[in-house]
Design an enzyme around this catalytic site. Structure first.
Site, PDB file in Angstrom:
ATOM      1  N   GLY A   1       0.836  -1.210   0.000  1.00 42.22           N
ATOM      2  CA  GLY A   1       0.000   0.000   0.000  1.00 42.22           C
ATOM      3  C   GLY A   1       0.862   1.246   0.000  1.00 42.22           C
ATOM      4  O   GLY A   1       1.860   1.310   0.707  1.00 42.22           O
TER       5      GLY A   1
ATOM      6  N   ARG B   1      19.003  10.684  -4.877  1.00 37.89           N
ATOM      7  CA  ARG B   1      19.980  11.767  -4.719  1.00 37.89           C
ATOM      8  C   ARG B   1      21.207  11.300  -3.922  1.00 37.89           C
ATOM      9  O   ARG B   1      22.342  11.684  -4.225  1.00 37.89           O
ATOM     10  CB  ARG B   1      19.317  12.968  -4.018  1.00 37.89           C
ATOM     11  CG  ARG B   1      18.211  13.624  -4.876  1.00 37.89           C
ATOM     12  CD  ARG B   1      18.735  14.828  -5.636  1.00 37.89           C
ATOM     13  NE  ARG B   1      17.802  15.300  -6.648  1.00 37.89           N
ATOM     14  CZ  ARG B   1      17.008  16.356  -6.537  1.00 37.89           C
ATOM     15  NH1 ARG B   1      17.004  17.070  -5.424  1.00 37.89           N
ATOM     16  NH2 ARG B   1      16.228  16.715  -7.531  1.00 37.89           N
TER      17      ARG B   1
ATOM     18  N   ARG C   1       0.728  -5.201  -5.343  1.00 33.40           N
ATOM     19  CA  ARG C   1       0.995  -6.418  -4.571  1.00 33.40           C
ATOM     20  C   ARG C   1       1.112  -7.545  -5.584  1.00 33.40           C
ATOM     21  O   ARG C   1       0.209  -7.731  -6.397  1.00 33.40           O
ATOM     22  CB  ARG C   1      -0.138  -6.657  -3.560  1.00 33.40           C
ATOM     23  CG  ARG C   1      -0.196  -5.548  -2.511  1.00 33.40           C
ATOM     24  CD  ARG C   1      -1.233  -5.812  -1.426  1.00 33.40           C
ATOM     25  NE  ARG C   1      -1.133  -4.814  -0.369  1.00 33.40           N
ATOM     26  CZ  ARG C   1      -2.047  -3.861  -0.128  1.00 33.40           C
ATOM     27  NH1 ARG C   1      -3.135  -3.793  -0.858  1.00 33.40           N
ATOM     28  NH2 ARG C   1      -1.881  -2.993   0.851  1.00 33.40           N
TER      29      ARG C   1
ATOM     30  N   ASP D   1       5.808  -5.008   5.918  1.00 34.67           N
ATOM     31  CA  ASP D   1       6.446  -6.288   6.245  1.00 34.67           C
ATOM     32  C   ASP D   1       6.275  -7.346   5.159  1.00 34.67           C
ATOM     33  O   ASP D   1       7.155  -8.188   4.974  1.00 34.67           O
ATOM     34  CB  ASP D   1       6.035  -6.803   7.632  1.00 34.67           C
ATOM     35  CG  ASP D   1       4.551  -7.077   7.719  1.00 34.67           C
ATOM     36  OD1 ASP D   1       3.818  -6.667   6.803  1.00 34.67           O
ATOM     37  OD2 ASP D   1       4.140  -7.706   8.709  1.00 34.67           O
TER      38      ASP D   1
ATOM     39  N   THR E   1       4.475   2.671   5.350  1.00 36.03           N
ATOM     40  CA  THR E   1       3.079   2.230   5.472  1.00 36.03           C
ATOM     41  C   THR E   1       2.372   3.154   6.451  1.00 36.03           C
ATOM     42  O   THR E   1       2.950   3.534   7.468  1.00 36.03           O
ATOM     43  CB  THR E   1       2.956   0.764   5.958  1.00 36.03           C
ATOM     44  OG1 THR E   1       1.599   0.551   6.421  1.00 36.03           O
ATOM     45  CG2 THR E   1       3.889   0.445   7.115  1.00 36.03           C
TER      46      THR E   1
ATOM     47  N   ASP F   1       0.099   2.323   8.379  1.00 40.33           N
ATOM     48  CA  ASP F   1      -0.385   1.578   9.548  1.00 40.33           C
ATOM     49  C   ASP F   1       0.554   1.626  10.755  1.00 40.33           C
ATOM     50  O   ASP F   1       0.128   1.326  11.869  1.00 40.33           O
ATOM     51  CB  ASP F   1      -0.615   0.104   9.177  1.00 40.33           C
ATOM     52  CG  ASP F   1      -1.820  -0.072   8.270  1.00 40.33           C
ATOM     53  OD1 ASP F   1      -2.550   0.905   8.059  1.00 40.33           O
ATOM     54  OD2 ASP F   1      -2.022  -1.192   7.768  1.00 40.33           O
TER      55      ASP F   1
ATOM     56  N   ASP G   1       2.733  -0.417  11.601  1.00 39.12           N
ATOM     57  CA  ASP G   1       2.787  -1.726  12.264  1.00 39.12           C
ATOM     58  C   ASP G   1       4.080  -2.482  11.967  1.00 39.12           C
ATOM     59  O   ASP G   1       4.065  -3.663  11.663  1.00 39.12           O
ATOM     60  CB  ASP G   1       1.564  -2.566  11.846  1.00 39.12           C
ATOM     61  CG  ASP G   1       1.488  -2.748  10.335  1.00 39.12           C
ATOM     62  OD1 ASP G   1       2.178  -2.013   9.602  1.00 39.12           O
ATOM     63  OD2 ASP G   1       0.738  -3.620   9.880  1.00 39.12           O
TER      64      ASP G   1
ATOM     65  N   ARG H   1      -5.567  -2.490   9.106  1.00 37.36           N
ATOM     66  CA  ARG H   1      -6.098  -3.840   8.900  1.00 37.36           C
ATOM     67  C   ARG H   1      -5.780  -4.748  10.082  1.00 37.36           C
ATOM     68  O   ARG H   1      -6.616  -5.493  10.550  1.00 37.36           O
ATOM     69  CB  ARG H   1      -5.460  -4.399   7.627  1.00 37.36           C
ATOM     70  CG  ARG H   1      -6.147  -5.588   7.088  1.00 37.36           C
ATOM     71  CD  ARG H   1      -5.557  -6.065   5.784  1.00 37.36           C
ATOM     72  NE  ARG H   1      -4.288  -5.426   5.441  1.00 37.36           N
ATOM     73  CZ  ARG H   1      -3.896  -5.204   4.199  1.00 37.36           C
ATOM     74  NH1 ARG H   1      -4.669  -5.513   3.200  1.00 37.36           N
ATOM     75  NH2 ARG H   1      -2.719  -4.658   3.950  1.00 37.36           N
TER      76      ARG H   1
HETATM   77  O1  F6P Z   1      -1.563  -1.233   4.713  1.00 32.54           O
HETATM   78  C1  F6P Z   1      -2.125   0.010   4.567  1.00 32.54           C
HETATM   79  C2  F6P Z   1      -3.604  -0.078   4.333  1.00 32.54           C
HETATM   80  O2  F6P Z   1      -4.061   1.217   4.061  1.00 32.54           O
HETATM   81  C3  F6P Z   1      -4.417  -0.720   5.455  1.00 32.54           C
HETATM   82  O3  F6P Z   1      -4.655   0.143   6.539  1.00 32.54           O
HETATM   83  C4  F6P Z   1      -5.651  -1.123   4.729  1.00 32.54           C
HETATM   84  O4  F6P Z   1      -6.301  -2.172   5.375  1.00 32.54           O
HETATM   85  C5  F6P Z   1      -5.120  -1.570   3.404  1.00 32.54           C
HETATM   86  O5  F6P Z   1      -3.904  -0.885   3.204  1.00 32.54           O
HETATM   87  C6  F6P Z   1      -6.044  -1.319   2.246  1.00 32.54           C
HETATM   88  O6  F6P Z   1      -5.473  -1.854   1.106  1.00 32.54           O
HETATM   89  P1  F6P Z   1      -6.068  -1.656  -0.357  1.00 32.54           P
HETATM   90  O7  F6P Z   1      -5.852  -0.230  -0.745  1.00 32.54           O
HETATM   91  O8  F6P Z   1      -5.287  -2.596  -1.189  1.00 32.54           O
HETATM   92  O9  F6P Z   1      -7.517  -1.982  -0.274  1.00 32.54           O
END
Ligand code: F6P
Length: 317
Positions: A5, A19, A66, A97, A120, A122, A124, A166
């Site tokens: 993402g 750079r 992805r 990750d 990211t 998140d 996480d 998520r």
């Molecule tokens: O990993 C970042 C994130 O924004 C999560 O918070 C969310 O669940 C997911 O990506 C959404 O992914 P997509 O844009 O592929 O639906």
């Protein structure tokens, strides 16, 4: 390469990698479309002007994806071949990750030096206090909830606001504290609906008050709509609304914090590669740049700040 993402600040990281590489008399190439783009040879050389005027832009100029194919041995072999054909010696992966797990296999199977930059919203990732994009995403969520609070208060409504995350409640928890929300529900902590209802009975009076409950997307008991419905069934007198903030949190101009973090980590990634390092993620802990082995960041789970969790309830008495 950017992977997984997208997150605000990824462009600032790309700029820093390119750079810093040029500064060290290396050539820089951009891989377009994540691991899938690598497999398909979507690779172009980048000069200093290719990364001009992007530090302030959200998204990623390299695009992101992805890749299912990269999860296979054959897919990774094709990726390694593309790197060899383009005479690329080392790779910087900006992502989460899942992206680092892929990188780990590429290193194991093809001995290609790869380092990771945590990107990211998140937050996480174990081994870094903050990931690139998290600060901006929280700022966006806070701004949105502030607006929702205006209308909630005008109608004495109870709002369940769903934020992204998520598997993790970092965005939710920080947004809840920063907006003075009544409660927060996160994937890491089992939701006690009875407790929430008792709390709302005490704190929310539909005749003269409003309330905000922040719900992380990955909350385990069904999410914002399900919980709102259950509360509504028990309390038909409550004026309840649900608002899902969604991908608005992933876009927009990165905050100064994310721009600086991305610049530091992107530069540190190139430094690490020049220092013959591989299989590490660059992170920031207590304002210091740190090197975290991929194995460690992939295996461990970052915990929510244990001091912030009870604070939401304490501050909403
Ligand atoms: O990993 C970042 C994130 O924004 C999560 O918070 C969310 O669940 C997911 O990506 C959404 O992914 P997509 O844009 O592929 O639906």
């Amino acid at each position: 390469m950017t992977s997984g993402g997208d997150a605000p600040g990824m462009n600032a990281a790309i700029r820093a990698v390119v750079r810093t590489a040029l500064y060290n008399n290396c050539e820089a190439f951009g891989i377009y479309g994540g691991y899938q783009g690598l497999i398909e040879g979507e690779i172009r050389q980048l000069g200093r002007y290719d990364v001009s005027n992007i530090i302030q832009r959200g998204g990623t100029i390299l695009k992101s994806a992805r890749s299912v194919e990269f999860k296979t041995v054959e897919g990774r072999a094709r990726a390694a071949q593309q790197l060899a054909e383009h005479q690329i010696d080392a790779l910087v992966v900006i992502g989460g990750d899942g992206s680092f797990t892929g990188a780990k296999y590429l290193i194991q199977e093809h001995d290609i030096p790869v380092v990771g930059v945590p990107g990211t919203i998140d937050n996480d990732l174990y081994g870094t206090d903050s990931t690139i994009g998290y600060d901006t995403a929280v700022n966006t969520a806070v701004e949105a909830v502030d607006k929702i609070k205006d209308t909630a208060s005008a109608h004495n409504r109870l709002f369940f606001v769903e934020v992204m995350g998520r598997d993790a409640g970092f965005i939710a928890l920080r947004t809840a504290i920063a907006t003075g929300a009544e409660a927060v529900l996160v994937p890491e902590i089992e939701t006690d609906l009875t407790d929430l209802e008792h709390f709302l009975e005490r704190e929310y009076n539909p005749k003269n008050s409003s309330g905000i409950v922040i719900v992380a997307e990955g909350e385990k008991s069904g999410g914002a709509y399900t919980i709102a419905e259950k509360v509504a069934q028990k309390h038909p007198d409550y004026d309840i609304r649900v608002s899902v903030l969604g991908h608005i949190q992933r876009g927009g101009s990165p905050s100064q914090f994310d721009r600086v973090l991305a610049s530091q980590l992107g530069a540190a990634a190139v430094d690490a590669l020049m220092d013959d390092q591989k299989s590490i993620m660059l992170g920031i802990m207590n304002k210091e740049i740190v090197h975290v082995p991929f194995n460690k960041t992939i295996k461990h789970t970052k915990n929510l700040n244990p001091e912030l969790v009870p604070l939401v309830r304490i501050l909403s008495v």
